[in-house]
Scaffold this motif. Sequence first.
Motif, PDB file in Angstrom:
ATOM      1  N   TYR A 210       0.332  -1.314   0.275  1.00 48.02           N
ATOM      2  CA  TYR A 210      -0.239   0.056   0.073  1.00 48.02           C
ATOM      3  C   TYR A 210       0.837   0.959  -0.179  1.00 48.02           C
ATOM      4  O   TYR A 210       0.618   2.522  -0.918  1.00 48.02           O
ATOM      5  CB  TYR A 210      -1.027  -0.021   1.148  1.00 48.02           C
ATOM      6  N   GLU A 213       1.096   2.496  -3.426  1.00 47.94           N
ATOM      7  CA  GLU A 213       0.177   3.242  -4.008  1.00 47.94           C
ATOM      8  C   GLU A 213      -0.371   4.171  -3.629  1.00 47.94           C
ATOM      9  O   GLU A 213      -0.482   5.306  -3.697  1.00 47.94           O
ATOM     10  CB  GLU A 213      -1.965   2.062  -3.502  1.00 47.94           C
ATOM     11  N   GLY A 316      -2.058   1.684   7.076  1.00 48.86           N
ATOM     12  CA  GLY A 316      -2.699   0.154   5.435  1.00 48.86           C
ATOM     13  C   GLY A 316      -4.112   1.344   5.179  1.00 48.86           C
ATOM     14  O   GLY A 316      -4.279   0.672   3.699  1.00 48.86           O
ATOM     15  N   PRO A 318      -3.926   3.901   2.049  1.00 47.47           N
ATOM     16  CA  PRO A 318      -3.232   4.570   1.218  1.00 47.47           C
ATOM     17  C   PRO A 318      -3.440   6.187   0.860  1.00 47.47           C
ATOM     18  O   PRO A 318      -2.539   6.879   0.484  1.00 47.47           O
ATOM     19  CB  PRO A 318      -3.216   4.332  -0.142  1.00 47.47           C
TER      20      PRO A 318
END
Length: 364
Positions: A210, A213, A316, A318
């Motif tokens: 992540y 991302e 967690g 992004p």
Amino acid sequence: MNIINIMWAGGSPYVSVHKVHQQILSQAEPGARISSWLLQGRGSCCSTESTREWQLSHRLLKGRHLWMLLRPWLHGRLREALEQANAQVLVLDGLGVSRLILPVVQKMPDVRVAIVFHGKTRLRRADVALLRSIPGSRLSIVAVSQTLASALEQDLGIPVNVLRTALEPKGFRRGLLEPEQARQALNLPTQGVRVMGAVGRLVDSKGFDYLLEAFAQASQQQPDLRLVILGEGVQRALLEGRIKALGLVDKVLMPGHCNGLAQLYRAFDWVLIPSHAEGLGLVLQEAVMAEVPVLCSDLSVFREQLGDAGLYAPAGDPQAWAKAIIDCAGLPAEQVAAAQQQALAPDQAWQRFSQASRELLRTP
């Protein structure tokens, strides 16, 4: 005094765990004889006087199904080896090693055991019974952070001491490369870019998937950003695929595991630690001692070390991490690093760690 340091395995995935044990063993009393055992894998272990590689199979170590029938034979071999070594103190690497070794030392009353927990683990009823079966006068259970110690103590119902891992600051700083040298070592431009670094095994718990991302979103607004992920692991192919899919091939570098990794921190303008969970997080300590500011997941173990000087983003998430990366790029990095250095207090932390390690290694 004869000390045996027993590790689950060797190799680059276990470097940080070995580093913790090396720091503990460095505090043994003068004249102590120290050796290490690797149950699996190969390689030097903690720079001790000698290393014995047992080369045990994973199935035999786990002892499941028919392999359980070989456990008495293996326990006999281990006990014979401990007696030949005249072992007085054992330092065990977490629960997996303890499951194998504690049944052996139950009947060796002159051997003292220290178990070092490095991260959260699931304890079965049999594990709790096994850990409670060794008298407190012969057993020390320690965790590398207060957060981890509190969780283990709640599960075990017996005391767990805090041995917050610390690195010897002077030696660590002495080995650091200057920013330009460190960037050259990583084949990075020395000017014109801002480099974000991430360090750790390429596994799910480290959150690098992540992070990519988030970095893709941040780099759209900050085109001069670059990301270096130092480490190796099972997620390499997955992460390389995401880098290509996100169009980050020219902006993200994954050089693998680097020897002398600790020398390279000053290649980075910021260090990013997006972990979903950590026992302590040596990367945080190393970055702060290298005077590089840290952005990390909002975990209690990180707040335990940096307090209000830390910069945090939800693990967690992004979008939140993308915003935090953009915000960090505009902050005075030197001031943030100085505040985090003051919060971590590496010199005082090393003194406390050294004293606690000496107590841990005392003879019965």
